[in-house]
Enzyme design. Structure first.
Site, mmCIF file in Angstrom:
data_model
loop_
_atom_site.group_PDB
_atom_site.id
_atom_site.type_symbol
_atom_site.label_atom_id
_atom_site.label_comp_id
_atom_site.label_asym_id
_atom_site.label_seq_id
_atom_site.Cartn_x
_atom_site.Cartn_y
_atom_site.Cartn_z
ATOM 1 N N GLY A 133 16.644 2.418 1.778
ATOM 2 C CA GLY A 133 16.053 1.415 2.507
ATOM 3 C C GLY A 133 16.107 0.041 1.723
ATOM 4 O O GLY A 133 15.986 -0.300 0.550
ATOM 5 N N PHE B 160 11.970 -4.850 2.391
ATOM 6 C CA PHE B 160 11.515 -5.788 1.332
ATOM 7 C C PHE B 160 11.329 -5.114 -0.113
ATOM 8 O O PHE B 160 11.972 -5.559 -1.051
ATOM 9 C CB PHE B 160 9.886 -6.400 1.601
ATOM 10 N N GLY B 161 10.957 -3.973 -0.127
ATOM 11 C CA GLY B 161 10.734 -3.054 -1.540
ATOM 12 C C GLY B 161 12.236 -2.589 -2.080
ATOM 13 O O GLY B 161 12.584 -3.077 -3.064
ATOM 14 N N GLU C 114 -0.147 -12.532 17.036
ATOM 15 C CA GLU C 114 1.056 -13.350 16.950
ATOM 16 C C GLU C 114 1.891 -13.157 18.442
ATOM 17 O O GLU C 114 2.041 -14.255 19.169
ATOM 18 C CB GLU C 114 1.925 -12.753 16.095
HETATM 19 C C1 FAD Z 1 6.481 -7.186 13.367
HETATM 20 C C2 FAD Z 1 6.040 -6.999 11.977
HETATM 21 C C3 FAD Z 1 5.445 -8.333 11.502
HETATM 22 C C4 FAD Z 1 4.971 -8.240 9.950
HETATM 23 N N1 FAD Z 1 4.508 -9.370 9.597
HETATM 24 C C5 FAD Z 1 4.022 -9.481 8.072
HETATM 25 C C6 FAD Z 1 3.584 -10.507 7.674
HETATM 26 O O1 FAD Z 1 3.439 -11.414 8.337
HETATM 27 N N2 FAD Z 1 3.233 -10.508 6.443
HETATM 28 C C7 FAD Z 1 3.509 -9.359 5.581
HETATM 29 O O2 FAD Z 1 3.163 -9.257 4.406
HETATM 30 N N3 FAD Z 1 3.812 -8.301 6.311
HETATM 31 C C8 FAD Z 1 4.225 -8.183 7.472
HETATM 32 N N4 FAD Z 1 4.788 -7.032 8.030
HETATM 33 C C9 FAD Z 1 4.733 -5.759 7.117
HETATM 34 C C10 FAD Z 1 5.896 -5.568 6.157
HETATM 35 O O3 FAD Z 1 7.207 -6.120 6.949
HETATM 36 C C11 FAD Z 1 6.171 -4.369 5.631
HETATM 37 O O4 FAD Z 1 4.883 -4.065 4.786
HETATM 38 C C12 FAD Z 1 7.225 -4.341 4.576
HETATM 39 O O5 FAD Z 1 8.425 -4.269 5.676
HETATM 40 C C13 FAD Z 1 7.293 -3.243 3.893
HETATM 41 O O6 FAD Z 1 8.283 -2.831 3.188
HETATM 42 P P1 FAD Z 1 9.208 -1.772 2.932
HETATM 43 O O7 FAD Z 1 10.325 -1.924 1.838
HETATM 44 O O8 FAD Z 1 8.163 -0.665 2.632
HETATM 45 O O9 FAD Z 1 9.705 -1.235 4.273
HETATM 46 P P2 FAD Z 1 10.763 -2.165 5.300
HETATM 47 O O10 FAD Z 1 10.940 -3.472 4.768
HETATM 48 O O11 FAD Z 1 10.271 -1.858 6.681
HETATM 49 O O12 FAD Z 1 12.389 -1.373 5.014
HETATM 50 C C14 FAD Z 1 12.542 -0.022 5.295
HETATM 51 C C15 FAD Z 1 13.967 0.011 5.445
HETATM 52 O O13 FAD Z 1 14.539 1.307 5.148
HETATM 53 C C16 FAD Z 1 15.472 1.472 6.084
HETATM 54 N N5 FAD Z 1 15.266 2.927 6.663
HETATM 55 C C17 FAD Z 1 14.122 3.643 7.145
HETATM 56 N N6 FAD Z 1 14.357 5.163 7.295
HETATM 57 C C18 FAD Z 1 15.517 5.132 6.543
HETATM 58 C C19 FAD Z 1 16.333 6.353 6.393
HETATM 59 N N7 FAD Z 1 15.898 7.654 6.861
HETATM 60 N N8 FAD Z 1 17.551 6.418 5.863
HETATM 61 C C20 FAD Z 1 18.082 5.102 5.475
HETATM 62 N N9 FAD Z 1 17.494 3.761 5.637
HETATM 63 C C21 FAD Z 1 16.165 4.109 6.159
HETATM 64 C C22 FAD Z 1 15.150 0.799 7.607
HETATM 65 O O14 FAD Z 1 16.289 0.469 7.945
HETATM 66 C C23 FAD Z 1 14.621 -0.420 6.651
HETATM 67 O O15 FAD Z 1 15.703 -1.365 6.221
HETATM 68 C C24 FAD Z 1 5.124 -6.976 9.285
HETATM 69 C C25 FAD Z 1 5.625 -5.794 9.790
HETATM 70 C C26 FAD Z 1 5.833 -6.094 11.059
HETATM 71 C C27 FAD Z 1 6.703 -4.840 11.866
#
Ligand code: FAD
Length: 428
Positions: A15, A18-19, A175
């Site tokens: 993934g 962000f993380g 939003e």
């Molecule tokens: C529309 C929207 C608006 C948001 N607005 C805000 C905000 O204003 N402020 C805030 O703090 N948070 C906001 N969030 C929440 C924030 O985006 C999430 O908390 C954050 O993205 C979580 O980070 P993550 O790394 O866990 O996952 P993500 O950022 O979602 O990243 C996951 C990644 O994993 C990849 N992936 C998934 N499954 C697989 C797989 N099986 N194999 C390979 N790759 C895979 C995806 O393609 C993606 O690139 C918002 C979320 C959304 C959907």
């Protein structure tokens, strides 16, 4: 650095959201061999996706190719692939085409997916917003609704106001509702002559007693007032019972809609289940204080997939800031292992919460400080531009927002998918 001839430990990150991205950056140019796997070739800045859905920004302004973001570091490689299996005993992940990738350390950061509370058939009638593809699809459906109404008004004289329903009163729903109101009242108002776009009914349905339930009651009340000033009808205690093509049922009443959008829930990626670890009620993996999975010190789960009450006793929220901090901490703990130092517990630093409500309107909270209106909106804009990945995107978004501000027009209201996905709405 490993002694000459020794292989660097292989770290696989699943993934590039962000993380994952922040974990990869924290491991860049360190003595580890990092492979970042993502099913997309880009990182998406989700907080600004709704602006793509509303035609204010274009996809390239809120997403950046992972390869370009990470290419300066020689120990990092980015591979396109969807992970479909994890063998924690063999320490491999399996890709959808059957290939396996081995690791010494795994960082799982696959984020969230749409959740329709077991009613997956609603997805077709009420799309959600999570990816660039979702945003472009919503933009087409939204603009098509205006186009269809204009054509009907010209050809058959129907001039009923358009009806938009947004399900879910969290930040994304708020939003979207505010931005659709801006679109109908400002950006598109002069572009149509047979319909009055300003008369569009925009309803935000929330099952609970108030919108933005993660913020204080004060901010929630102010956000509702700001939405109402924009002409949005805020319907709380309004659990949506059924979603069909062209209509929804709320409180036993059918409501005709030209477009229904889903902002009511996401659930963690199902990859977490494959670890066989304990999970909370939302199917998030219950991680240790160092972010590793109990019984698998070499596997870290971070971001939206992880459930944790941190070392300060704070439940870590499912926000971008938390995912970034966890990514950096997981990376630091891997490096501490390699240096023979003890791991650190994760402590979440709360930098506040904000939600934008529309043009010049937002609410923001920093501890005891609560802001609303234009000041909160300015702050929201600065923070979001600052957090965007890449100078090119920041410059483009600034330019686009200044243009939108000066002209009160959206950036790219293009319908790029002309298949008309939904039938005309039901008669009332
Ligand atoms: C529309 C929207 C608006 C948001 N607005 C805000 C905000 O204003 N402020 C805030 O703090 N948070 C906001 N969030 C929440 C924030 O985006 C999430 O908390 C954050 O993205 C979580 O980070 P993550 O790394 O866990 O996952 P993500 O950022 O979602 O990243 C996951 C990644 O994993 C990849 N992936 C998934 N499954 C697989 C797989 N099986 N194999 C390979 N790759 C895979 C995806 O393609 C993606 O690139 C918002 C979320 C959304 C959907």
């Amino acid at each position: 650095m490993p002694a000459s001839g020794m292989q660097s430990p292989r770290v696989v990150i699943v993934g590039g959201g962000f993380g994952g991205l922040y974990a990869a950056k924290a491991l860049s140019n360190e003595a580890v061999d990092v492979t970042l796997l993502d099913r997309k070739n880009h990182h998406t800045f989700q907080p600004l996706l709704y602006q793509v859905a509303l035609g204010v920004l274009s996809p390239g302004e809120v997403a950046s190719p992972l390869r370009q973001i990470l290419h300066p570091a020689r120990n990092l490689r980015t591979l396109l692939g969807e992970v479909v299996g994890i063998d924690a005993a063999a320490r491999t992940v399996r890709l959808s085409d059957g290939e396996a990738v081995a690791y010494e350390y795994l960082i799982l950061a696959a984020g969230a997916r749409h959740a329709y509370f077991g009613r997956d058939e609603w997805a077709h009638h009420a799309p959600g917003l999570k990816t660039i593809e979702d945003a472009v699809g919503i933009r087409s459906r939204l603009l098509l609704a205006f186009e269809r109404a204009e054509r009907q008004a010209h050809l058959s004289g129907r001039r009923e106001p358009l009806s938009f329903a947004i399900i879910g009163g969290g930040p994304t729903g708020v939003e979207l509702a505010g931005a659709i109101a801006d679109l109908a009242r400002l950006a598109l108002a002069k572009d149509f002559n047979a319909i009055n776009t300003k008369q569009a009914r925009i309803r935000l349905f929330e099952g609970g007693p108030r919108i933005l339930s993660a913020l204080s009651e004060d901010s929630s009340r102010k956000a509702a007032r700001q939405l109402e000033q924009l002409g949005v009808e805020v319907c709380t205690e309004s659990l949506v019972q059924t979603v069909e093509s062209g209509r929804i049922k709320v409180r036993d009443e059918w409501i005709a809609t030209d477009l229904t959008l889903w902002a009511s829930g996401v659930a963690p990626s199902l990859l977490g289940k494959m670890l066989g670890a304990a999970m909370d009620r939302s199917v998030r993996v219950l991680v240790e204080q160092d972010l590793s999975v109990p019984g698998h010190r070499e596997v870290f789960v971070i971001g939206y997939m992880a459930a944790l009450v941190d070392a300060n006793g704070t439940p870590v929220p499912g926000l971008a800031a938390a995912a970034m901090q966890e990514g950096q901490q997981a990376a630091r703990n891997i490096l501490r292992d390699l240096q023979g130092r003890p791991r650190e517990s994760f402590r979440y630093t709360d930098r506040g919460s904000m939600a934008t409500v529309g043009h010049h309107r937002a609410v923001a909270e920093f501890g005891r400080w609560h802001l609303s209106g234009i000041l909160a909106w300015l702050l929201w804009s600065i923070v979001h531009v600052f957090l965007l990945i890449g100078f090119r995107n920041r410059a483009a978004v600034m330019r686009q927002w200044m243009w939108a501000y000066a002209t009160r027009k959206g950036g790219s209201p293009l319908i790029t998918d002309c298949q008309q996905p939904e039938a005309a709405r039901h008669a009332k």
